[in-house]
Design a protein around this motif. Structure first.
Motif, PDB file in Angstrom:
ATOM      1  N   TYR A  79      32.259 -26.244 -33.896  1.00 11.71           N
ATOM      2  CA  TYR A  79      31.553 -25.292 -33.047  1.00 11.71           C
ATOM      3  C   TYR A  79      30.458 -26.011 -32.265  1.00 11.71           C
ATOM      4  N   LEU A  80      30.119 -25.451 -31.120  1.00  9.40           N
ATOM      5  CA  LEU A  80      28.986 -25.950 -30.358  1.00  9.40           C
ATOM      6  C   LEU A  80      28.167 -24.748 -29.913  1.00  9.40           C
ATOM      7  N   GLN A  81      27.003 -24.586 -30.516  1.00  7.31           N
ATOM      8  CA  GLN A  81      26.084 -23.534 -30.111  1.00  7.31           C
ATOM      9  C   GLN A  81      25.181 -24.084 -29.026  1.00  7.31           C
ATOM     10  N   MET A  82      25.230 -23.474 -27.866  1.00  2.00           N
ATOM     11  CA  MET A  82      24.469 -23.955 -26.716  1.00  2.00           C
ATOM     12  C   MET A  82      23.416 -22.919 -26.340  1.00  2.00           C
ATOM     13  N   ASN A  83      22.164 -23.285 -26.485  1.00  4.22           N
ATOM     14  CA  ASN A  83      21.038 -22.417 -26.142  1.00  4.22           C
ATOM     15  C   ASN A  83      20.248 -23.006 -24.985  1.00  4.22           C
ATOM     16  N   SER A  84      19.434 -22.174 -24.382  1.00  5.99           N
ATOM     17  CA  SER A  84      18.583 -22.611 -23.268  1.00  5.99           C
ATOM     18  C   SER A  84      19.391 -23.377 -22.227  1.00  5.99           C
ATOM     19  N   LEU A  85      20.504 -22.823 -21.849  1.00  5.01           N
ATOM     20  CA  LEU A  85      21.415 -23.496 -20.923  1.00  5.01           C
ATOM     21  C   LEU A  85      20.778 -23.689 -19.562  1.00  5.01           C
TER      22      LEU A  85
END
Length: 122
Positions: A79-85
């Motif tokens: 999985y890759l959780q991407m925040n503040s894109l």
């Protein structure tokens, strides 16, 4: 053969979040490393993050503190959780897995997913 199927890309505004998933299937004996790479238009593919079977992770400097990679060894899924894109995160994200395959003769594999588009609007 080993296949990787990705999901979770899409369009999001700057500051938003997305979660990518990638499941490996096929004649897998062991998955050693899994990771995410991305390719922006007109640019070369670059590493985003990797995780090995023991859990150690590595991130590109540009995503440290914003992205989190994790894996479920039982499901051969990363999985890759991407925040503040940010808009500069836009690109096609590819999953990669390396390990040992079984089936017709044991050997190593280095497999890639088909890619999933991530677009971050400003």
């Amino acid at each position: 053969q080993v296949q990787l199927v990705e999901s979770g890309g899409g369009l999001v505004q700057a500051g938003g979040s997305l979660r990518l998933s990638c499941a490996a299937s096929g004649s897998i004996v062991r998955v050693n490393a899994m990771g995410w790479y991305r390719q922006a238009p007109g640019k070369q593919r670059e590493l985003v993050a990797t995780v090995i079977s023991g859990g150690s992770t590595h991130y590109a400097d540009s995503v440290k503190g914003r992205f989190t990679i994790s894996r479920d060894n039982a499901k051969n899924t990363v999985y890759l959780q991407m925040n503040s894109l940010k808009p500069e995160d836009t690109g096609v994200y590819y999953c990669n897995a390396q390990g040992t395959r079984g089936g017709f003769g044991i050997g190593v594999f280095d497999a890639w997913g088909q890619g999933t588009q991530v677009t971050v609007s400003s």
